[in-house]
Design a protein around this motif. Structure first.
Motif, PDB file in Angstrom:
ATOM      1  N   PHE A   1     -16.121  24.867 -23.739  1.00  0.00           N
ATOM      2  CA  PHE A   1     -16.780  23.707 -23.174  1.00  0.00           C
ATOM      3  C   PHE A   1     -16.241  22.867 -22.067  1.00  0.00           C
ATOM      4  O   PHE A   1     -16.576  22.382 -21.222  1.00  0.00           O
ATOM      5  N   PHE A   2     -14.781  22.749 -22.212  1.00  0.00           N
ATOM      6  CA  PHE A   2     -13.933  22.336 -21.368  1.00  0.00           C
ATOM      7  C   PHE A   2     -13.928  23.153 -20.119  1.00  0.00           C
ATOM      8  O   PHE A   2     -13.853  22.496 -18.997  1.00  0.00           O
ATOM      9  N   TYR A   3     -14.007  24.377 -20.117  1.00  0.00           N
ATOM     10  CA  TYR A   3     -14.031  25.370 -19.090  1.00  0.00           C
ATOM     11  C   TYR A   3     -15.190  25.251 -18.169  1.00  0.00           C
ATOM     12  O   TYR A   3     -14.923  25.052 -17.062  1.00  0.00           O
ATOM     13  N   ASP A   4     -16.358  24.828 -18.938  1.00  0.00           N
ATOM     14  CA  ASP A   4     -17.536  24.704 -18.046  1.00  0.00           C
ATOM     15  C   ASP A   4     -17.547  23.211 -17.447  1.00  0.00           C
ATOM     16  O   ASP A   4     -18.044  23.232 -16.232  1.00  0.00           O
ATOM     17  N   ILE A   5     -16.936  22.447 -17.930  1.00  0.00           N
ATOM     18  CA  ILE A   5     -16.705  21.349 -17.225  1.00  0.00           C
ATOM     19  C   ILE A   5     -15.828  21.150 -15.849  1.00  0.00           C
ATOM     20  O   ILE A   5     -15.925  20.821 -14.971  1.00  0.00           O
ATOM     21  N   LEU A   6     -14.773  22.089 -16.049  1.00  0.00           N
ATOM     22  CA  LEU A   6     -13.781  22.329 -15.218  1.00  0.00           C
ATOM     23  C   LEU A   6     -14.706  23.204 -13.897  1.00  0.00           C
ATOM     24  O   LEU A   6     -14.360  22.766 -12.992  1.00  0.00           O
ATOM     25  N   ILE A   7     -15.335  24.101 -14.133  1.00  0.00           N
ATOM     26  CA  ILE A   7     -16.195  24.807 -13.112  1.00  0.00           C
ATOM     27  C   ILE A   7     -17.013  23.970 -12.415  1.00  0.00           C
ATOM     28  O   ILE A   7     -17.108  24.225 -11.353  1.00  0.00           O
ATOM     29  N   GLY A   8     -17.580  22.967 -13.471  1.00  0.00           N
ATOM     30  CA  GLY A   8     -18.556  21.893 -12.753  1.00  0.00           C
ATOM     31  C   GLY A   8     -17.810  20.994 -11.523  1.00  0.00           C
ATOM     32  O   GLY A   8     -18.285  20.869 -10.577  1.00  0.00           O
ATOM     33  N   THR A   9     -16.706  20.496 -12.147  1.00  0.00           N
ATOM     34  CA  THR A   9     -15.807  19.740 -11.099  1.00  0.00           C
ATOM     35  C   THR A   9     -15.479  20.482 -10.070  1.00  0.00           C
ATOM     36  O   THR A   9     -15.505  20.182  -8.837  1.00  0.00           O
ATOM     37  N   ILE A  10     -15.193  21.703 -10.213  1.00  0.00           N
ATOM     38  CA  ILE A  10     -14.689  22.634  -8.936  1.00  0.00           C
ATOM     39  C   ILE A  10     -16.086  22.886  -8.090  1.00  0.00           C
ATOM     40  O   ILE A  10     -15.939  22.814  -6.725  1.00  0.00           O
ATOM     41  N   ARG A  11     -17.115  23.151  -8.573  1.00  0.00           N
ATOM     42  CA  ARG A  11     -18.215  23.338  -7.745  1.00  0.00           C
ATOM     43  C   ARG A  11     -18.538  22.013  -6.991  1.00  0.00           C
ATOM     44  O   ARG A  11     -19.020  22.169  -5.919  1.00  0.00           O
ATOM     45  N   HIS A  12     -18.342  21.045  -7.526  1.00  0.00           N
ATOM     46  CA  HIS A  12     -18.899  19.801  -6.729  1.00  0.00           C
ATOM     47  C   HIS A  12     -17.850  19.608  -5.798  1.00  0.00           C
ATOM     48  O   HIS A  12     -18.149  19.042  -4.708  1.00  0.00           O
ATOM     49  N   GLU A  13     -16.478  19.856  -5.859  1.00  0.00           N
ATOM     50  CA  GLU A  13     -15.541  19.915  -4.946  1.00  0.00           C
ATOM     51  C   GLU A  13     -15.923  20.745  -3.763  1.00  0.00           C
ATOM     52  O   GLU A  13     -15.728  20.502  -2.652  1.00  0.00           O
ATOM     53  N   ILE A  14     -16.182  21.950  -3.928  1.00  0.00           N
ATOM     54  CA  ILE A  14     -16.446  22.922  -2.606  1.00  0.00           C
ATOM     55  C   ILE A  14     -17.850  22.497  -2.261  1.00  0.00           C
ATOM     56  O   ILE A  14     -17.969  22.526  -1.155  1.00  0.00           O
ATOM     57  N   ALA A  15     -18.863  22.013  -2.882  1.00  0.00           N
ATOM     58  CA  ALA A  15     -20.160  21.505  -2.259  1.00  0.00           C
ATOM     59  C   ALA A  15     -19.790  20.189  -1.164  1.00  0.00           C
ATOM     60  O   ALA A  15     -20.499  20.105  -0.075  1.00  0.00           O
ATOM     61  N   SER A  16     -18.960  19.442  -1.775  1.00  0.00           N
ATOM     62  CA  SER A  16     -18.360  18.205  -0.806  1.00  0.00           C
ATOM     63  C   SER A  16     -17.927  18.930   0.642  1.00  0.00           C
ATOM     64  O   SER A  16     -18.203  18.366   1.621  1.00  0.00           O
ATOM     65  N   CYS A  17     -17.067  19.854   0.405  1.00  0.00           N
ATOM     66  CA  CYS A  17     -16.185  20.599   1.490  1.00  0.00           C
ATOM     67  C   CYS A  17     -17.187  21.151   2.293  1.00  0.00           C
ATOM     68  O   CYS A  17     -17.490  21.149   3.594  1.00  0.00           O
ATOM     69  N   SER A  18     -18.362  21.856   1.703  1.00  0.00           N
ATOM     70  CA  SER A  18     -19.303  22.891   2.411  1.00  0.00           C
ATOM     71  C   SER A  18     -20.252  21.798   3.180  1.00  0.00           C
ATOM     72  O   SER A  18     -20.578  22.004   4.406  1.00  0.00           O
ATOM     73  N   GLU A  19     -20.476  20.551   2.407  1.00  0.00           N
ATOM     74  CA  GLU A  19     -21.490  19.633   3.385  1.00  0.00           C
ATOM     75  C   GLU A  19     -20.688  19.201   4.719  1.00  0.00           C
ATOM     76  O   GLU A  19     -21.437  19.022   5.642  1.00  0.00           O
TER      77      GLU A  19
END
Length: 375
Positions: A173-191
């Motif tokens: 459960f918390f691992y998926d939240i962590l992956i979501g946090t990482i995903r949004h961080e990568i998305a912000s950098c990609s933008e």
């Protein structure tokens, strides 16, 4: 409720939660009964030397079930409260209680929760109270420590690759939240780094399994997907940039110029004895601090927005105003006004010229911006 009944209630809770498909509604009801019983027995807030160790052990077991229950119902705040209570049993009462088999699994889940919420300072604080031998030997603790190390290195692919080693619904459960946090961080950098990316590359970069997940994520981020080109466009808008209201600045600059013109006229009236010094100073002092404050606000806006030319252009006036305020010479003094009249008039003419130059400069910048927007 007697101690035997409380033990029976604890066993019932454990049996219900250990099943393959626990009845979470029933578990919630049992937890409510158990916590009421703990309060009645005075064990909800245990005190070493006063509370029966057997009661404290039972209370700890019930709170551990409550922590797992909170994760199952996806109530992070409730889980945090249970962990805060359990820390008393795990650390403060460790000398009077036998170790719990669920201690390190729950501490590991809590560490993963802190990582998923990007609370790194709290994560390291929690590590400090854990036995140093457990940091590298206990699999539940080591898992969280390794993930934190990967995050610090920026090795997000290593974080993703550990998914297969994560055990238990609570950890996942918390691992998926962590992956979501990482995903949004990568998305912000990609933008900020790219204008667009191929769909397959974007899916790989964001650890998304298929195009459907990418489309949902793109919709969430406000990206545009072009199926014909098989590309996702991030858009060039930078929402973090603070826009300077150019029309408002022009209007305010003209207002400054008009007020300065009135001040010059009032100085002339003083020279001709059309107004007495006290009335003159009272009227002029009403405009001093608002004018300085408004200019300081514009200066701050230029600084935040990174408008360096405008910032440097306004720096001398800002420094001059600060110097006057610090020396206490920013207000007009009726007893000194005749002696300093020529100096004040000179200052007003200089400021009047400065604000007129600012007006034409900002007008030019606004016209250029409008032309660029239309093209």
């Amino acid at each position: 409720m007697t101690l035997q009944q409380l033990d029976a209630l604890r066993d019932q809770l454990k049996n219900e939660m250990s099943g393959s498909s626990p009845n979470l509604q029933k578990v919630g009801q049992l937890l409510t009964q158990a916590k009421i019983s703990l309060i009645e027995l005075g064990a909800f807030v245990p005190v070493a030397g006063k509370t029966d160790p057997h009661v404290m052990t039972t209370a700890r077991d019930i709170l551990e079930v409550g922590a797992y229950y909170s994760v199952r119902i996806k109530d992070t705040a409730s889980f945090e409260r249970y962990i805060a209570q359990l820390n008393t049993y795990y650390h403060d009462l460790a000398s009077v209680l036998t170790p719990s088999a669920q201690m390190y699994p729950l501490i590991g889940v809590n560490l993963l929760r802190l990582l998923s919420q990007n609370r790194l300072s709290d994560f390291h604080t929690a590590l400090e109270i854990i036995d140093s031998d457990q940091l590298q030997t206990n699999p539940f603790i080591k898992q969280a420590v390794d993930l934190e190390q990967f995050l610090m290195e920026g090795s997000y692919n290593k974080v993703w690759s550990t998914r297969s080693t994560v055990q238990g619904e609570e950890f996942m459960f918390f691992y998926d939240i962590l992956i979501g946090t990482i995903r949004h961080e990568i998305a912000s950098c990609s933008e900020k780094a790219y204008e667009h990316l191929p769909l397959n590359d974007a899916s790989t970069l964001l650890f998304l399994k298929n195009t459907e997940e990418l489309l949902n994520f793109a919709s969430e981020r406000g990206w545009k997907v072009n199926p014909a080109e098989q590309k996702v466009y991030f858009g060039s808008e930078d929402n973090d940039v603070v826009e300077i209201p150019q029309e408002q600045i022009i209007t305010r600059t003209l207002g400054y110029a008009r007020e300065l013109e009135r001040i010059v006229i009032m100085f002339s009236d003083l020279e001709c004895d059309y107004i007495n010094p006290i009335d003159l100073c009272n009227k002029l002092n009403q405009f001093v601090l608002p004018e300085m404050g408004a200019h300081a606000f514009l200066f701050f806006m230029f600084l935040v927005n990174g408008s360096w030319i405008s910032l440097v252009f306004n720096l001398p006036l800002a420094a001059y105003n600060v110097n006057k305020v610090m020396k206490g010479r920013h207000m007009y003094d009726a007893t000194e006004i005749f002696r300093t009249l020529s100096q004040h008039k000179k200052e007003c003419f200089i400021k009047l010229g400065f604000y007129l130059i600012c007006f034409f400069y900002f007008l030019y910048r606004m016209i250029v911006a409008l032309i660029a927007a239309d093209s």
